[in-house]
Design an enzyme around this catalytic site. Sequence first.
Site, PDB file in Angstrom:
ATOM      1  N   GLU A  44       0.983  -1.239  -0.072  1.00  0.00           N
ATOM      2  CA  GLU A  44       0.198   0.284  -0.278  1.00  0.00           C
ATOM      3  C   GLU A  44       0.829   1.168  -0.129  1.00  0.00           C
ATOM      4  OE1 GLU A  44      -3.011   0.188  -0.644  1.00  0.00           O
ATOM      5  OE2 GLU A  44      -3.174  -2.133  -0.167  1.00  0.00           O
ATOM      6  N   TYR A 127      -6.159   6.715   4.010  1.00  0.00           N
ATOM      7  CA  TYR A 127      -6.792   5.538   2.927  1.00  0.00           C
ATOM      8  C   TYR A 127      -6.174   4.198   3.498  1.00  0.00           C
ATOM      9  CZ  TYR A 127      -5.562   2.463  -0.635  1.00  0.00           C
ATOM     10  OH  TYR A 127      -5.093   1.061  -1.181  1.00  0.00           O
ATOM     11  N   ASP A 145      -9.248   5.840  -2.401  1.00  0.00           N
ATOM     12  CA  ASP A 145      -8.101   6.137  -3.198  1.00  0.00           C
ATOM     13  C   ASP A 145      -8.318   7.209  -3.915  1.00  0.00           C
ATOM     14  OD1 ASP A 145      -9.242   4.434  -4.738  1.00  0.00           O
ATOM     15  OD2 ASP A 145      -7.055   3.402  -4.808  1.00  0.00           O
TER      16      ASP A 145
END
Length: 360
Positions: A44, A127, A145
């Site tokens: 991520e 996020y 996102d």
Amino acid sequence: MTETYNENISYSDFRRQLIEWYQAHKRELPWRESNDPYHIWVSEIMLQQTRVDTVIPYYEQFMRKFPEMEDLAYAEEEEILKVWEGLGYYSRVRNLQAAVREVVEHYGSVVPDTRKEIEQLKGVGPYTAGAILSIAYAKAEPAVDGNVMRVLSRVFCMEDDIGKPQTRKKHEAILYELIDKSDPSSFNQGLMELGALVCTPTSPGCLLCPVRTQCLAYERGQQERLPIKMKKKKAKSIELESFLLKTEKGELLIEKRPDKGLLAGLWQLPVLEGRFDPGERQQKLAEKYHIEAEPSAANFQVKHIFSHLIWEIELYVGRANRNGELPANCRIIKAEELEQYAFPVSQQKLLNHCLEEGWL
DNA sequence: AATTCGGGGCG
DNA sequence: CGCCCAGAATT
């Protein structure tokens, strides 16, 4: 709370259609082979503002080099920057290391599983927290996102500027209602996968979309116009001169950038900002690097475009003699040692040209 | 709320 | 060229 935003949509149908489509169409990606929170976390961070295809080789190399959190926690900064070289946003990897060290030392090497705790880790924002919590821990937390905001803007036909911070919160509020509580991982990843593969920025593939019948923008023919996003300002241009300076032994001078700001901690050939006459150039180099040098133009320019500025670099080449003590952020190295140091892409362009010309 | 942080791919 | 990308930190 009920269907405040789109009267047409059945939340339960939307969840089912999205998740079924995701299970059938999801790409096989290296970080989808496990639900280990550390693996998800690394992926991520790399994926922030970065395309999947770009990330894949970096992710694989990173996990080979740092398979466990402890391996990353106690690695040298030089080493982590080298692995990140070319990926951009280099503070991401510094923050990741600092946060992993925090987890190792204060959470017993267990990534925390609450939004409150995980968002306090460096580099983990709303996020990334939602992504880790939903994918690794199956928690019903939104992960908003750019893909998700594009999809939701269209499904709910929202006119909010997705560049504004408030808009992300609005999307999160919707998602707390809309998210699938039994499989939040597939739901969140499905939303992003849909944005990446079907609900694309331009010419979305609505005819292939699993939730087309519930999309308000599609019903109104607004899918190409949404989402709304303000245009950003143009990048400003900066002129630089950069120098391949070799000693009589054939070694070259390199310089480490400051540990904060643009390209922090990366290495570069000596650089002056501006355009200079031979005399001032010689003087500036003497002041900044404590060397005697009168390099000549290599007739090679690099134009490197960042999001917010443009570097126009003119390359110079010449002999240098030390004149005083080497500045603390500088080193004189052999050409073969260049591969040990992390250079920004703009500098790699210069170095590659020097290599092709046989100057290294 | 607006800026600063990289780099690449695509029309 | 301009836009966007599995955004976060700083001001």
